[in-house]
Design a protein around this motif. Structure first.
Motif, PDB file in Angstrom:
ATOM      1  N   GLU A  91       0.829  -1.200   0.000  1.00  0.00           N
ATOM      2  CA  GLU A  91       0.000   0.000   0.000  1.00  0.00           C
ATOM      3  C   GLU A  91       0.866   1.254   0.000  1.00  0.00           C
ATOM      4  N   LEU A  92       1.967   1.214   0.753  1.00  0.00           N
ATOM      5  CA  LEU A  92       2.871   2.364   0.791  1.00  0.00           C
ATOM      6  C   LEU A  92       3.491   2.613  -0.572  1.00  0.00           C
ATOM      7  N   ILE A  93       3.927   1.562  -1.245  1.00  0.00           N
ATOM      8  CA  ILE A  93       4.537   1.723  -2.569  1.00  0.00           C
ATOM      9  C   ILE A  93       3.537   2.310  -3.552  1.00  0.00           C
ATOM     10  N   ARG A  94       2.296   1.844  -3.512  1.00  0.00           N
ATOM     11  CA  ARG A  94       1.268   2.394  -4.410  1.00  0.00           C
ATOM     12  C   ARG A  94       1.015   3.871  -4.104  1.00  0.00           C
ATOM     13  N   THR A  95       0.997   4.229  -2.823  1.00  0.00           N
ATOM     14  CA  THR A  95       0.778   5.628  -2.434  1.00  0.00           C
ATOM     15  C   THR A  95       1.904   6.515  -2.935  1.00  0.00           C
ATOM     16  N   LEU A  96       3.142   6.028  -2.841  1.00  0.00           N
ATOM     17  CA  LEU A  96       4.288   6.808  -3.300  1.00  0.00           C
ATOM     18  C   LEU A  96       4.281   6.974  -4.814  1.00  0.00           C
ATOM     19  N   GLU A  97       3.885   5.937  -5.528  1.00  0.00           N
ATOM     20  CA  GLU A  97       3.800   6.046  -6.985  1.00  0.00           C
ATOM     21  C   GLU A  97       2.728   7.044  -7.382  1.00  0.00           C
ATOM     22  N   GLU A  98       1.621   7.055  -6.661  1.00  0.00           N
ATOM     23  CA  GLU A  98       0.572   8.032  -6.937  1.00  0.00           C
ATOM     24  C   GLU A  98       1.035   9.451  -6.632  1.00  0.00           C
ATOM     25  N   ALA A  99       1.984   9.582  -5.708  1.00  0.00           N
ATOM     26  CA  ALA A  99       2.522  10.903  -5.370  1.00  0.00           C
ATOM     27  C   ALA A  99       3.543  11.381  -6.399  1.00  0.00           C
ATOM     28  N   GLY A 100       3.876  10.542  -7.387  1.00  0.00           N
ATOM     29  CA  GLY A 100       4.778  10.955  -8.453  1.00  0.00           C
ATOM     30  C   GLY A 100       6.153  10.337  -8.416  1.00  0.00           C
ATOM     31  N   LEU A 101       6.405   9.401  -7.508  1.00  0.00           N
ATOM     32  CA  LEU A 101       7.724   8.772  -7.416  1.00  0.00           C
ATOM     33  C   LEU A 101       7.775   7.543  -8.321  1.00  0.00           C
ATOM     34  N   GLU A 102       8.860   7.429  -9.100  1.00  0.00           N
ATOM     35  CA  GLU A 102       9.017   6.289  -9.994  1.00  0.00           C
ATOM     36  C   GLU A 102       9.282   5.013  -9.196  1.00  0.00           C
ATOM     37  N   ARG A 103       8.852   3.882  -9.741  1.00  0.00           N
ATOM     38  CA  ARG A 103       9.036   2.598  -9.048  1.00  0.00           C
ATOM     39  C   ARG A 103      10.519   2.300  -8.826  1.00  0.00           C
ATOM     40  N   ASP A 104      11.383   2.664  -9.791  1.00  0.00           N
ATOM     41  CA  ASP A 104      12.815   2.399  -9.644  1.00  0.00           C
ATOM     42  C   ASP A 104      13.436   3.199  -8.504  1.00  0.00           C
ATOM     43  N   ALA A 105      12.769   4.267  -8.079  1.00  0.00           N
ATOM     44  CA  ALA A 105      13.292   5.103  -7.000  1.00  0.00           C
ATOM     45  C   ALA A 105      12.883   4.589  -5.621  1.00  0.00           C
ATOM     46  N   ILE A 106      12.127   3.491  -5.584  1.00  0.00           N
ATOM     47  CA  ILE A 106      11.640   2.928  -4.323  1.00  0.00           C
ATOM     48  C   ILE A 106      12.321   1.589  -4.092  1.00  0.00           C
ATOM     49  N   SER A 107      12.998   1.455  -2.975  1.00  0.00           N
ATOM     50  CA  SER A 107      13.689   0.210  -2.636  1.00  0.00           C
ATOM     51  C   SER A 107      13.166  -0.294  -1.298  1.00  0.00           C
ATOM     52  N   ALA A 108      12.541  -1.480  -1.327  1.00  0.00           N
ATOM     53  CA  ALA A 108      12.058  -2.119  -0.103  1.00  0.00           C
ATOM     54  C   ALA A 108      13.082  -3.159   0.321  1.00  0.00           C
ATOM     55  N   GLY A 109      13.671  -2.961   1.501  1.00  0.00           N
ATOM     56  CA  GLY A 109      14.726  -3.841   1.966  1.00  0.00           C
ATOM     57  C   GLY A 109      14.223  -5.193   2.426  1.00  0.00           C
ATOM     58  N   SER A 110      15.148  -6.054   2.836  1.00  0.00           N
ATOM     59  CA  SER A 110      14.817  -7.408   3.279  1.00  0.00           C
ATOM     60  C   SER A 110      14.071  -7.380   4.614  1.00  0.00           C
ATOM     61  N   LEU A 111      13.293  -8.404   4.822  1.00  0.00           N
ATOM     62  CA  LEU A 111      12.542  -8.545   6.072  1.00  0.00           C
ATOM     63  C   LEU A 111      13.503  -8.806   7.221  1.00  0.00           C
ATOM     64  N   ASN A 112      13.323  -8.071   8.305  1.00  0.00           N
ATOM     65  CA  ASN A 112      14.135  -8.221   9.499  1.00  0.00           C
ATOM     66  C   ASN A 112      13.236  -8.684  10.645  1.00  0.00           C
ATOM     67  N   VAL A 113      13.614  -9.785  11.274  1.00  0.00           N
ATOM     68  CA  VAL A 113      12.826 -10.353  12.374  1.00  0.00           C
ATOM     69  C   VAL A 113      13.686 -10.382  13.621  1.00  0.00           C
ATOM     70  N   ARG A 114      13.166  -9.824  14.706  1.00  0.00           N
ATOM     71  CA  ARG A 114      13.942  -9.794  15.957  1.00  0.00           C
ATOM     72  C   ARG A 114      13.000  -9.805  17.153  1.00  0.00           C
ATOM     73  N   PRO A 115      13.453 -10.307  18.300  1.00  0.00           N
ATOM     74  CA  PRO A 115      12.642 -10.256  19.517  1.00  0.00           C
ATOM     75  C   PRO A 115      12.619  -8.848  20.092  1.00  0.00           C
ATOM     76  N   ASP A 116      11.514  -8.502  20.707  1.00  0.00           N
ATOM     77  CA  ASP A 116      11.350  -7.177  21.305  1.00  0.00           C
ATOM     78  C   ASP A 116      10.825  -7.362  22.729  1.00  0.00           C
ATOM     79  N   HIS A 117      11.645  -6.996  23.710  1.00  0.00           N
ATOM     80  CA  HIS A 117      11.273  -7.167  25.109  1.00  0.00           C
ATOM     81  C   HIS A 117      10.615  -5.898  25.642  1.00  0.00           C
ATOM     82  N   VAL A 118       9.489  -6.077  26.333  1.00  0.00           N
ATOM     83  CA  VAL A 118       8.745  -4.961  26.910  1.00  0.00           C
ATOM     84  C   VAL A 118       8.398  -5.299  28.351  1.00  0.00           C
ATOM     85  N   ASN A 119       8.121  -4.268  29.138  1.00  0.00           N
ATOM     86  CA  ASN A 119       7.725  -4.457  30.533  1.00  0.00           C
ATOM     87  C   ASN A 119       6.207  -4.439  30.654  1.00  0.00           C
ATOM     88  N   ALA A 120       5.687  -5.420  31.342  1.00  0.00           N
ATOM     89  CA  ALA A 120       4.253  -5.472  31.610  1.00  0.00           C
ATOM     90  C   ALA A 120       3.896  -4.429  32.656  1.00  0.00           C
TER      91      ALA A 120
END
Length: 259
Positions: A91-120
């Protein structure tokens, strides 16, 4: 008889040895140093950026569970979080293209997965439990060749609900022209300083004997930090301040002082 025959020739031999050694002695004598005038000059060129790159991040998280609980690796929760993330990225890529940005100017990086510790929330006895969740993240990098597009693109990013805006890096399409200009100005300043010193001291400048770069032209893209929450509260246009980029160069030049 033999000794007396060669005795008259001894002074001639000594004279010949002295004559041969004279050029060697003269070669060992220090030569007079030529008079020189040496200057250093620095130049700083301010240039207006004409391109930019922008970094943003999207993420989704699984529900937080108690640390050590087997549910923290629930494959269904991971799959659902990834599906939500991929849907938002598309959805973000489509929104940016509608805003006038070329597809070649948009780079979506690799998926990053990590644990996230929070306090209850703190319990009645004052204890606080540590929870863990999994964060799935996709970095987005945008190349903007027309800075007039930047406010519109920033608006599109905030409307798409990006989780983090890591900042804008301003740059130039032609870095070499800017560094050449800084180096040329440094050499011109060196020549001006040398001429001023020579006129004041009433001496004549001869040929250039040496030229060196004390500092090669340094080009540093300008970074502008920003945050997604600040963008939402202040508006994208309030953050659009490209400013200028400074390019520095320094040289050392020596001239011979003419007789």
């Amino acid at each position: 008889m033999t000794l007396s025959r060669f005795r008259p020739h001894l002074p001639l031999a000594l004279l010949l040895a002295a004559t041969l050694s004279a050029p060697l002695a003269m070669a060992d004598m220090p030569r007079p140093q030529e008079s020189r005038l040496s200057v250093q000059a620095q130049s700083s060129v301010e240039v207006t950026p004409d391109k930019a790159s922008l970094s943003a991040r999207l993420w989704e998280r699984t529900p937080a569970v108690a640390a050590g609980d087997d549910q923290q690796t629930d494959p269904d929760a991971l799959r659902e979080a990834r599906e939500r993330l991929e849907e938002r990225t598309g959805e973000l890529i489509r929104t940016l293209e509608e805003a006038g940005l070329e597809r070649d100017a948009i780079s979506a990086g690799s998926l990053n997965v990590r644990p996230d510790h929070v306090n209850a929330p703190r319990q009645q006895d004052g204890e606080r439990e540590t929870l863990v969740r999994t964060q799935l993240e996709r970095p987005i990098t945008l190349t903007i060749d027309d800075l007039e597009q930047l406010p519109v693109i920033l608006d599109a990013l905030t409307e798409a609900g990006v989780n983090a805006l890591d900042g804008v890096q301003y740059d130039l399409h032609d870095r070499e022209a800017a560094t050449d200009r800084a180096l040329t100005q440094a050499l011109e300043k060196a020549r001006h300083k040398a001429g001023l010193m020579a006129d004041t001291l009433e001496v004549e400048l001869g040929r250039v004997t040496s030229v060196s770069e004390v500092q090669s032209p340094v080009f540093m893209p300008r970074n502008m930090a920003m945050r997604a929450d600040a963008m939402e509260s202040q508006g994208a246009s309030a953050e659009y301040r490209p400013g200028t980029i400074s390019v520095d160069a320094e040289v050392s030049v020596s001239w011979e002082i003419a007789d």
